[in-house]
Design a protein around this motif. Structure first.
Motif, mmCIF file in Angstrom:
data_model
loop_
_atom_site.group_PDB
_atom_site.id
_atom_site.type_symbol
_atom_site.label_atom_id
_atom_site.label_comp_id
_atom_site.label_asym_id
_atom_site.label_seq_id
_atom_site.Cartn_x
_atom_site.Cartn_y
_atom_site.Cartn_z
ATOM 1 N N TRP A 1 46.041 38.773 39.989
ATOM 2 C CA TRP A 1 46.972 38.934 38.876
ATOM 3 C C TRP A 1 47.587 40.319 38.962
ATOM 4 C CZ3 TRP A 1 42.109 36.932 38.724
ATOM 5 C CH2 TRP A 1 42.031 35.554 38.463
ATOM 6 N N VAL A 2 48.910 40.374 38.796
ATOM 7 C CA VAL A 2 49.634 41.627 38.916
ATOM 8 C C VAL A 2 50.222 41.998 37.563
ATOM 9 C CG1 VAL A 2 51.521 42.810 40.108
ATOM 10 C CG2 VAL A 2 50.216 41.044 41.304
ATOM 11 N N GLU A 3 49.781 43.155 37.029
ATOM 12 C CA GLU A 3 50.385 43.649 35.792
ATOM 13 C C GLU A 3 49.994 45.110 35.587
ATOM 14 O OE1 GLU A 3 49.096 41.406 32.395
ATOM 15 O OE2 GLU A 3 47.003 41.871 32.709
ATOM 16 N N ASP A 4 50.816 45.809 34.828
ATOM 17 C CA ASP A 4 50.565 47.209 34.477
ATOM 18 C C ASP A 4 50.286 48.092 35.689
ATOM 19 O OD1 ASP A 4 50.861 46.565 31.770
ATOM 20 O OD2 ASP A 4 48.733 46.054 31.582
ATOM 21 N N GLY A 5 50.984 47.850 36.792
ATOM 22 C CA GLY A 5 50.836 48.702 37.967
ATOM 23 C C GLY A 5 49.579 48.470 38.777
ATOM 24 N N ARG A 6 48.893 47.335 38.533
ATOM 25 C CA ARG A 6 47.637 47.027 39.234
ATOM 26 C C ARG A 6 47.630 45.569 39.684
ATOM 27 N NH1 ARG A 6 46.522 49.359 34.564
ATOM 28 N NH2 ARG A 6 45.574 51.421 34.619
ATOM 29 N N VAL A 7 46.784 45.301 40.680
ATOM 30 C CA VAL A 7 46.456 43.926 41.033
ATOM 31 C C VAL A 7 44.974 43.746 40.765
ATOM 32 C CG1 VAL A 7 46.073 44.461 43.497
ATOM 33 C CG2 VAL A 7 46.548 42.104 42.792
ATOM 34 N N GLU A 8 44.645 42.612 40.160
ATOM 35 C CA GLU A 8 43.253 42.290 39.854
ATOM 36 C C GLU A 8 42.791 41.194 40.795
ATOM 37 O OE1 GLU A 8 40.782 40.176 36.261
ATOM 38 O OE2 GLU A 8 42.334 41.614 35.699
ATOM 39 N N CYS A 9 41.693 41.461 41.510
ATOM 40 C CA CYS A 9 41.147 40.499 42.454
ATOM 41 C C CYS A 9 40.729 39.227 41.715
ATOM 42 C CB CYS A 9 39.953 41.119 43.174
ATOM 43 S SG CYS A 9 39.145 39.979 44.304
#
Length: 112
Positions: A61-69
């Motif tokens: 998931w991509v949001e707020d300048g990050r990707v979450e595994c």
């Protein structure tokens, strides 16, 4: 000799908040490359394999300048590849990517 990068995708191939993986056979890198598009429309390139366990960051998931595994929710900075959420403790590699007229050009192993 001027390096112009590798055309790897079209901007429209990646919905905002999502990512796609580009094969290491195309990029010449040690790992596949995740092209990730933040909700602000920016596109970033990171090594695709999470540094915690084998999972594709392109499927995260991509949001707020990050990707979450997608496996254990480790978070990585889109700009630098730095860890921003456990359980991962090691950052990943960020690569330079440019948008040129709707095309995505990757500069493998070149820092953003």
């Amino acid at each position: 000799m001027t390096i112009t990068g590798i055309k790897v995708a079209e901007l429209d191939d990646i919905p905002e908040g999502e990512g796609i993986a580009v094969s290491k056979e195309v990029t010449g890198t040690d790992d596949d490359i995740a092209l990730l598009r933040d909700e602000d429309g920016g596109v970033y390139a990171l090594n695709d394999t999470c540094t915690h366990e084998v999972a594709s960051l392109a499927e995260g998931w991509v949001e707020d300048g990050r990707v979450e595994c997608p496996l254990h929710s480790s978070k990585f900075c889109l700009k630098t590849g730095a860890v921003e959420g456990m359980p991962a403790t090691k950052g990943t590699v960020a690569h330079r990517v440019e948008v040129r007229g709707g095309e995505l050009w990757l500069f493998p192993n070149e820092a953003p």
